[in-house]
Design a protein around this motif. Sequence first.
Motif, mmCIF file in Angstrom:
data_model
loop_
_atom_site.group_PDB
_atom_site.id
_atom_site.type_symbol
_atom_site.label_atom_id
_atom_site.label_comp_id
_atom_site.label_asym_id
_atom_site.label_seq_id
_atom_site.Cartn_x
_atom_site.Cartn_y
_atom_site.Cartn_z
ATOM 1 N N VAL A 13 0.877 -1.177 0.000
ATOM 2 C CA VAL A 13 0.000 0.000 0.000
ATOM 3 C C VAL A 13 0.914 1.227 0.000
ATOM 4 O O VAL A 13 2.068 1.133 0.400
ATOM 5 C CB VAL A 13 -0.941 0.061 1.226
ATOM 6 C CG1 VAL A 13 -1.921 -1.071 1.252
ATOM 7 C CG2 VAL A 13 -0.148 0.115 2.513
ATOM 8 N N ALA A 14 0.386 2.350 -0.427
ATOM 9 C CA ALA A 14 1.134 3.604 -0.325
ATOM 10 C C ALA A 14 0.625 4.340 0.902
ATOM 11 O O ALA A 14 -0.516 4.795 0.926
ATOM 12 C CB ALA A 14 0.943 4.451 -1.579
ATOM 13 N N ALA A 15 1.447 4.408 1.938
ATOM 14 C CA ALA A 15 1.020 5.026 3.199
ATOM 15 C C ALA A 15 1.947 6.175 3.566
ATOM 16 O O ALA A 15 3.113 5.958 3.889
ATOM 17 C CB ALA A 15 1.009 3.992 4.314
ATOM 18 N N LEU A 16 1.416 7.378 3.492
ATOM 19 C CA LEU A 16 2.148 8.533 3.989
ATOM 20 C C LEU A 16 2.135 8.484 5.513
ATOM 21 O O LEU A 16 1.279 7.822 6.115
ATOM 22 C CB LEU A 16 1.500 9.824 3.502
ATOM 23 C CG LEU A 16 1.511 10.047 1.990
ATOM 24 C CD1 LEU A 16 0.692 11.282 1.631
ATOM 25 C CD2 LEU A 16 2.929 10.166 1.474
ATOM 26 N N ALA A 17 3.053 9.176 6.143
ATOM 27 C CA ALA A 17 3.146 9.151 7.604
ATOM 28 C C ALA A 17 1.832 9.567 8.259
ATOM 29 O O ALA A 17 1.420 8.983 9.255
ATOM 30 C CB ALA A 17 4.290 10.044 8.069
ATOM 31 N N LYS A 18 1.152 10.544 7.675
ATOM 32 C CA LYS A 18 -0.111 11.007 8.263
ATOM 33 C C LYS A 18 -1.206 9.941 8.202
ATOM 34 O O LYS A 18 -2.164 9.997 8.959
ATOM 35 C CB LYS A 18 -0.594 12.282 7.572
ATOM 36 C CG LYS A 18 -0.999 12.099 6.127
ATOM 37 C CD LYS A 18 -1.448 13.431 5.514
ATOM 38 C CE LYS A 18 -1.860 13.282 4.083
ATOM 39 N NZ LYS A 18 -3.049 12.528 3.836
ATOM 40 N N ASP A 19 -1.047 8.954 7.315
ATOM 41 C CA ASP A 19 -2.056 7.902 7.151
ATOM 42 C C ASP A 19 -1.810 6.679 8.034
ATOM 43 O O ASP A 19 -2.656 5.788 8.090
ATOM 44 C CB ASP A 19 -2.096 7.434 5.688
ATOM 45 C CG ASP A 19 -2.456 8.561 4.742
ATOM 46 O OD1 ASP A 19 -3.251 9.435 5.129
ATOM 47 O OD2 ASP A 19 -1.923 8.566 3.612
ATOM 48 N N VAL A 20 -0.662 6.612 8.709
ATOM 49 C CA VAL A 20 -0.322 5.438 9.520
ATOM 50 C C VAL A 20 -1.254 5.343 10.714
ATOM 51 O O VAL A 20 -1.509 6.325 11.416
ATOM 52 C CB VAL A 20 1.153 5.491 9.985
ATOM 53 C CG1 VAL A 20 1.449 4.417 11.020
ATOM 54 C CG2 VAL A 20 2.086 5.348 8.786
ATOM 55 N N LYS A 21 -1.778 4.152 10.915
ATOM 56 C CA LYS A 21 -2.638 3.851 12.065
ATOM 57 C C LYS A 21 -1.927 2.813 12.921
ATOM 58 O O LYS A 21 -1.169 1.982 12.416
ATOM 59 C CB LYS A 21 -3.977 3.265 11.606
ATOM 60 C CG LYS A 21 -4.720 4.129 10.614
ATOM 61 C CD LYS A 21 -5.439 5.268 11.303
ATOM 62 C CE LYS A 21 -6.320 6.022 10.344
ATOM 63 N NZ LYS A 21 -5.878 7.363 10.059
ATOM 64 N N ASN A 22 -2.178 2.820 14.212
ATOM 65 C CA ASN A 22 -1.605 1.815 15.100
ATOM 66 C C ASN A 22 -2.200 0.452 14.769
ATOM 67 O O ASN A 22 -3.415 0.308 14.661
ATOM 68 C CB ASN A 22 -1.876 2.166 16.562
ATOM 69 C CG ASN A 22 -1.151 3.426 16.988
ATOM 70 O OD1 ASN A 22 -0.193 3.859 16.361
ATOM 71 N ND2 ASN A 22 -1.623 4.031 18.053
ATOM 72 N N GLY A 23 -1.333 -0.529 14.567
ATOM 73 C CA GLY A 23 -1.799 -1.879 14.269
ATOM 74 C C GLY A 23 -0.809 -2.622 13.383
ATOM 75 O O GLY A 23 0.299 -2.147 13.130
ATOM 76 N N ASN A 24 -1.237 -3.778 12.936
ATOM 77 C CA ASN A 24 -0.381 -4.620 12.096
ATOM 78 C C ASN A 24 -0.770 -4.500 10.628
ATOM 79 O O ASN A 24 -1.943 -4.328 10.304
ATOM 80 C CB ASN A 24 -0.490 -6.090 12.516
ATOM 81 C CG ASN A 24 0.164 -6.350 13.851
ATOM 82 O OD1 ASN A 24 1.121 -5.686 14.233
ATOM 83 N ND2 ASN A 24 -0.360 -7.318 14.578
ATOM 84 N N VAL A 25 0.238 -4.598 9.778
ATOM 85 C CA VAL A 25 0.035 -4.670 8.333
ATOM 86 C C VAL A 25 0.834 -5.854 7.818
ATOM 87 O O VAL A 25 1.817 -6.272 8.430
ATOM 88 C CB VAL A 25 0.459 -3.377 7.607
ATOM 89 C CG1 VAL A 25 -0.414 -2.210 7.981
ATOM 90 C CG2 VAL A 25 1.923 -3.057 7.860
#
Length: 167
Positions: A106-118
Amino acid sequence: MKTPPLFSLTRRALGAALLAGAACGFAAAAGPVTVSQTISAQASLSTLNSLIVAADLQGALDATGPFTVFAPSNDALKALPAAVLNDVSKDPAKLKNLLTFHVVPVAALAKDVKNGNVKALNGDNLALSKAGEFVTVENALVTTADIVASNGVVHIIDTVLIPPVKK
């Protein structure tokens, strides 16, 4: 004083050649830059880039994506025990497993990071967390975030992520 016709023609030809060259250069520079190309352009990721080349993963990281790469810096790779780096460097399967543990599809910018597992590309889970502006992946801190590429994003991290041992 009048400029001789030959000099005037030469000057025009030189000017036209310079403009054409500049136009070609700008056109080439404007093309999309993939995750692999982004990593290879970062001086602080030169060791990672050489490992990507050794594992023959540039093509995969040039693909459509999207990808997020948690890219260990040269200092992070230097801090890894030499025996570990030598071991994975000699075993293409281990090297590929190590490197694909740093990539998520996935393309995840820092602002989009959520706590959890990927799920990483190697199939293992990566723990992501964010506290304020700080982003961590497993035990690594993102030191440079959001280097955007045409097919994803690169975040430089301060520690090499070690995948869990498969049983």
